[in-house]
Write a protein that holds these residues in place. Structure first.
Motif, short mmCIF file in Angstrom:
data_model
loop_
_atom_site.label_atom_id
_atom_site.label_comp_id
_atom_site.label_asym_id
_atom_site.label_seq_id
_atom_site.Cartn_x
_atom_site.Cartn_y
_atom_site.Cartn_z
N GLU A 200 -25.78 13.49 -15.27
CA GLU A 200 -26.85 14.06 -16.10
C GLU A 200 -28.19 13.75 -15.47
O GLU A 200 -28.56 12.59 -15.32
CB GLU A 200 -26.78 13.49 -17.52
CG GLU A 200 -27.92 13.91 -18.43
CD GLU A 200 -28.09 15.43 -18.51
OE1 GLU A 200 -29.20 15.91 -18.18
OE2 GLU A 200 -27.11 16.11 -18.87
N GLU A 205 -30.18 12.66 -24.54
CA GLU A 205 -29.16 12.02 -25.37
C GLU A 205 -27.83 11.89 -24.64
O GLU A 205 -27.12 10.89 -24.80
CB GLU A 205 -28.98 12.80 -26.67
CG GLU A 205 -30.18 12.73 -27.61
CD GLU A 205 -29.92 13.43 -28.92
OE1 GLU A 205 -28.77 13.87 -29.14
OE2 GLU A 205 -30.85 13.51 -29.74
N ARG A 206 -27.50 12.88 -23.83
CA ARG A 206 -26.25 12.79 -23.07
C ARG A 206 -26.31 11.64 -22.07
O ARG A 206 -25.33 10.90 -21.90
CB ARG A 206 -25.98 14.10 -22.33
CG ARG A 206 -24.69 14.08 -21.51
CD ARG A 206 -24.31 15.46 -21.00
NE ARG A 206 -23.06 15.41 -20.26
CZ ARG A 206 -22.96 15.45 -18.94
NH1 ARG A 206 -24.08 15.56 -18.20
NH2 ARG A 206 -21.79 15.38 -18.33
#
Length: 237
Positions: A200, A205-206
């Motif tokens: 990511e 949030e991930r």
């Protein structure tokens, strides 16, 4: 880099070919850097900075509260750090090749008499680099296997504003040499942090979810790193 003033706050403003605006508060004195899309208006940039003003002030306060090492003269009696522990430096003048060894509570550095402060610091940093190069591959191998990612390149260098960096497109990772002076768990935190960027790119949030999954106590390691003494040198960017 142009300086722009928003009220009582002065920031370094960079306009780039990017999609989103980024605000960074940089060590050691909490300078603010704003990277903004070329097309974004001055008003929009000002509004974004104002919205993050409380966070900016909090970050600056943290930097001001951090202890700072005195300027290094590379002479006997100074305290230098290895893996979070302080060692006294013992400089021995010898008529042979320079070397550094850990001896009890001392870092013993043997150097030719003509070596000045810069040359002594170079010798010490080469020793630090060797120690970090021994530990880093094991950590990288462990976490690349665990996270099912693979960096195309992992390098060590002294960086002025970051503990580590990752280019997700090229899978190239850099680790700050200064981490060899911090507790080992701080190095592990940065390794995991940079490798997560291969999954990511953004700190969204991930990203946080992946950090929580792979290294549940990463916030404790980050807090410890942020509380450690900053290097004496005047960091710039």
């Amino acid at each position: 880099m142009p300086l722009v003033t928003f009220g009582e706050l002065t920031v370094d403003l960079q306009r780039k070919k990017i999609k989103n605006l980024h605000i960074s508060v940089l060590p050691p004195d909490g300078r603010v850097r704003v990277s903004a899309p070329i097309s974004l208006s001055d008003t929009a940039i000002r509004m974004a900075v104002v919205r993050r003003l409380v966070w900016i002030r909090q970050q600056q306060a943290q930097f001001q509260a951090q202890p700072r090492q005195s300027e290094r003269e590379m002479c006997s009696g100074e305290t230098h750090y290895l893996w979070g522990r302080g060692y006294r430096l013992d400089v021995v003048l010898v008529d042979r090749t320079a070397e550094v060894k850990l001896n009890g509570g001392w870092i013993r550095m043997k150097v030719p008499p003509h070596y000045d402060t810069v040359q002594r610091e170079t010798v010490l940093n080469q020793w630090y680099r060797g120690i970090l190069k021994q530990r880093l591959p094991k950590l990288m191998a462990k976490w690349q296997t665990e996270m099912k990612v693979e960096a195309s390149f992992v390098g060590i260098k002294r960086m002025k504003t970051k503990w580590g960096s990752c280019n997700p497109q090229s899978s190239r990772i850099w680790i700050n040499l200064e981490l060899v002076k911090k507790p080992p768990e701080c190095l592990e935190f940065i390794v995991v942090h940079e490798l997560v960027h291969l999954h990511e790119r953004k700190h969204n949030e991930r990203f946080i979810g992946l950090m929580n999954m792979y290294l549940p106590n990463w916030r404790e390691h980050r807090a410890k790193l942020n509380k450690m003494p900053l290097a004496y040198n005047h960091w710039g960017y």
